[in-house]
Design a protein around this motif. Structure first.
Motif, PDB file in Angstrom:
ATOM      1  N   LEU A   1       0.823  -1.202   0.000  1.00 16.89           N
ATOM      2  CA  LEU A   1       0.000   0.000   0.000  1.00 16.89           C
ATOM      3  C   LEU A   1       0.863   1.261   0.000  1.00 16.89           C
ATOM      4  CD1 LEU A   1      -2.873   1.079   0.110  1.00 16.89           C
ATOM      5  CD2 LEU A   1      -2.728   0.979   2.581  1.00 16.89           C
ATOM      6  N   PHE A   2       1.905   1.268   0.810  1.00 18.26           N
ATOM      7  CA  PHE A   2       2.808   2.410   0.897  1.00 18.26           C
ATOM      8  C   PHE A   2       4.212   1.977   0.521  1.00 18.26           C
ATOM      9  CE2 PHE A   2      -0.235   3.762   4.349  1.00 18.26           C
ATOM     10  CZ  PHE A   2      -0.828   4.743   3.591  1.00 18.26           C
ATOM     11  N   SER A   3       4.995   2.931   0.050  1.00 15.84           N
ATOM     12  CA  SER A   3       6.397   2.637  -0.240  1.00 15.84           C
ATOM     13  C   SER A   3       7.228   2.916   1.015  1.00 15.84           C
ATOM     14  CB  SER A   3       6.882   3.496  -1.408  1.00 15.84           C
ATOM     15  OG  SER A   3       6.905   4.846  -1.019  1.00 15.84           O
ATOM     16  N   LEU A   4       8.510   2.667   0.904  1.00 19.75           N
ATOM     17  CA  LEU A   4       9.400   2.849   2.045  1.00 19.75           C
ATOM     18  C   LEU A   4       9.491   4.318   2.453  1.00 19.75           C
ATOM     19  CD1 LEU A   4      11.233   1.233   3.896  1.00 19.75           C
ATOM     20  CD2 LEU A   4      13.101   1.641   2.305  1.00 19.75           C
ATOM     21  N   THR A   5       9.452   5.218   1.490  1.00 24.79           N
ATOM     22  CA  THR A   5       9.513   6.646   1.827  1.00 24.79           C
ATOM     23  C   THR A   5       8.275   7.082   2.607  1.00 24.79           C
ATOM     24  OG1 THR A   5       8.590   7.206  -0.332  1.00 24.79           O
ATOM     25  CG2 THR A   5      10.975   7.268  -0.125  1.00 24.79           C
ATOM     26  N   ASN A   6       7.130   6.501   2.293  1.00 26.45           N
ATOM     27  CA  ASN A   6       5.921   6.830   3.051  1.00 26.45           C
ATOM     28  C   ASN A   6       6.068   6.425   4.521  1.00 26.45           C
ATOM     29  OD1 ASN A   6       4.989   6.231   0.118  1.00 26.45           O
ATOM     30  ND2 ASN A   6       3.380   7.498   1.011  1.00 26.45           N
TER      31      ASN A   6
ATOM     32  N   ILE B   1       5.989  26.701  20.574  1.00 26.05           N
ATOM     33  CA  ILE B   1       6.817  25.744  19.839  1.00 26.05           C
ATOM     34  C   ILE B   1       6.169  24.364  19.763  1.00 26.05           C
ATOM     35  CG2 ILE B   1       9.074  24.616  19.795  1.00 26.05           C
ATOM     36  CD1 ILE B   1      10.176  27.214  21.054  1.00 26.05           C
ATOM     37  N   SER B   2       5.673  23.859  20.865  1.00 26.20           N
ATOM     38  CA  SER B   2       5.064  22.520  20.876  1.00 26.20           C
ATOM     39  C   SER B   2       3.854  22.403  19.952  1.00 26.20           C
ATOM     40  CB  SER B   2       4.668  22.132  22.296  1.00 26.20           C
ATOM     41  OG  SER B   2       5.816  21.937  23.080  1.00 26.20           O
ATOM     42  N   PRO B   3       2.919  23.366  19.954  1.00 28.94           N
ATOM     43  CA  PRO B   3       1.798  23.248  19.010  1.00 28.94           C
ATOM     44  C   PRO B   3       2.233  23.259  17.548  1.00 28.94           C
ATOM     45  CG  PRO B   3       1.240  24.792  20.729  1.00 28.94           C
ATOM     46  CD  PRO B   3       2.684  24.457  20.909  1.00 28.94           C
ATOM     47  N   ILE B   4       3.297  23.996  17.238  1.00 33.56           N
ATOM     48  CA  ILE B   4       3.798  24.001  15.867  1.00 33.56           C
ATOM     49  C   ILE B   4       4.323  22.619  15.497  1.00 33.56           C
ATOM     50  CG2 ILE B   4       5.606  24.923  14.371  1.00 33.56           C
ATOM     51  CD1 ILE B   4       5.228  27.610  15.837  1.00 33.56           C
ATOM     52  N   PHE B   5       5.054  21.990  16.406  1.00 35.92           N
ATOM     53  CA  PHE B   5       5.553  20.639  16.156  1.00 35.92           C
ATOM     54  C   PHE B   5       4.406  19.649  15.978  1.00 35.92           C
ATOM     55  CE2 PHE B   5       9.793  21.875  16.990  1.00 35.92           C
ATOM     56  CZ  PHE B   5      10.613  20.827  16.630  1.00 35.92           C
ATOM     57  N   ILE B   6       3.390  19.763  16.801  1.00 34.29           N
ATOM     58  CA  ILE B   6       2.266  18.824  16.745  1.00 34.29           C
ATOM     59  C   ILE B   6       1.487  18.983  15.436  1.00 34.29           C
ATOM     60  CG2 ILE B   6       0.079  18.195  17.842  1.00 34.29           C
ATOM     61  CD1 ILE B   6       1.441  18.990  20.531  1.00 34.29           C
ATOM     62  N   VAL B   7       1.176  20.212  15.065  1.00 38.36           N
ATOM     63  CA  VAL B   7       0.434  20.450  13.827  1.00 38.36           C
ATOM     64  C   VAL B   7       1.265  20.044  12.615  1.00 38.36           C
ATOM     65  CG1 VAL B   7      -0.562  22.254  12.362  1.00 38.36           C
ATOM     66  CG2 VAL B   7      -1.060  22.217  14.805  1.00 38.36           C
ATOM     67  N   ALA B   8       2.560  20.316  12.640  1.00 40.93           N
ATOM     68  CA  ALA B   8       3.429  19.913  11.533  1.00 40.93           C
ATOM     69  C   ALA B   8       3.510  18.389  11.444  1.00 40.93           C
ATOM     70  CB  ALA B   8       4.823  20.505  11.724  1.00 40.93           C
ATOM     71  N   GLY B   9       3.516  17.715  12.577  1.00 42.17           N
ATOM     72  CA  GLY B   9       3.528  16.247  12.570  1.00 42.17           C
ATOM     73  C   GLY B   9       2.260  15.682  11.954  1.00 42.17           C
ATOM     74  N   PHE B  10       1.118  16.244  12.300  1.00 45.81           N
ATOM     75  CA  PHE B  10      -0.131  15.766  11.712  1.00 45.81           C
ATOM     76  C   PHE B  10      -0.222  16.101  10.221  1.00 45.81           C
ATOM     77  CE2 PHE B  10      -1.860  15.770  16.161  1.00 45.81           C
ATOM     78  CZ  PHE B  10      -1.986  14.398  16.230  1.00 45.81           C
ATOM     79  N   ALA B  11       0.340  17.234   9.828  1.00 46.64           N
ATOM     80  CA  ALA B  11       0.375  17.577   8.403  1.00 46.64           C
ATOM     81  C   ALA B  11       1.256  16.587   7.638  1.00 46.64           C
ATOM     82  CB  ALA B  11       0.881  18.998   8.218  1.00 46.64           C
ATOM     83  N   LEU B  12       2.355  16.174   8.257  1.00 46.00           N
ATOM     84  CA  LEU B  12       3.219  15.179   7.618  1.00 46.00           C
ATOM     85  C   LEU B  12       2.524  13.825   7.477  1.00 46.00           C
ATOM     86  CD1 LEU B  12       6.839  15.724   8.952  1.00 46.00           C
ATOM     87  CD2 LEU B  12       6.052  15.817   6.609  1.00 46.00           C
ATOM     88  N   VAL B  13       1.644  13.495   8.408  1.00 44.99           N
ATOM     89  CA  VAL B  13       0.876  12.248   8.281  1.00 44.99           C
ATOM     90  C   VAL B  13       0.016  12.301   7.025  1.00 44.99           C
ATOM     91  CG1 VAL B  13      -0.984  10.881   9.295  1.00 44.99           C
ATOM     92  CG2 VAL B  13       0.860  11.676  10.733  1.00 44.99           C
ATOM     93  N   VAL B  14      -0.630  13.425   6.806  1.00 46.80           N
ATOM     94  CA  VAL B  14      -1.466  13.576   5.607  1.00 46.80           C
ATOM     95  C   VAL B  14      -0.609  13.488   4.352  1.00 46.80           C
ATOM     96  CG1 VAL B  14      -2.963  15.187   4.364  1.00 46.80           C
ATOM     97  CG2 VAL B  14      -3.231  14.890   6.824  1.00 46.80           C
ATOM     98  N   ILE B  15       0.550  14.128   4.372  1.00 45.02           N
ATOM     99  CA  ILE B  15       1.452  14.076   3.218  1.00 45.02           C
ATOM    100  C   ILE B  15       1.920  12.647   2.969  1.00 45.02           C
ATOM    101  CG2 ILE B  15       3.745  14.778   2.411  1.00 45.02           C
ATOM    102  CD1 ILE B  15       3.186  17.491   3.778  1.00 45.02           C
TER     103      ILE B  15
END
Length: 97
Positions: A24-29, A61-75
């Protein structure tokens, strides 16, 4: 003799196309998912460790990390490798044979 029949039946139970299914996903995913999980975890741990209501880390700083982490999940979920897409288009499917 019944043992050999039993072994032969096990092999017949496998579906024909079961081994041919692509992942379903590649190694980069998976790497992107791992990085995003670590970013979300780092954000929550930093928020917990500071333990201040109006601290800079827990407020900004922490909310930025959390939101960026969830955005990376979508990506990571939406990302497809162009090489795999091109190879899928060029290979004839099983119904074409």
């Amino acid at each position: 003799m019944s043992k050999t029949r039993h072994k032969a039946r096990k092999h017949k139970r496998r579906r024909k196309g079961e081994q041919d299914k692509p992942m379903l996903f590649s190694l980069t995913n998976y790497y992107i998912l791992l990085v995003s999980f670590l970013m979300v975890l780092t954000g929550f741990v930093a928020m917990y460790l500071e333990n201040l209501e109006k601290g800079i880390i827990s407020l900004y700083i922490s909310p930025i990390f959390i939101v960026a982490g969830f955005a990376l999940v979508v990506i990571a979920i939406l990302k497809t490798d162009q090489k795999e897409v091109a190879s899928d288009l060029t290979e004839p499917s099983a119904s074409d044979r």
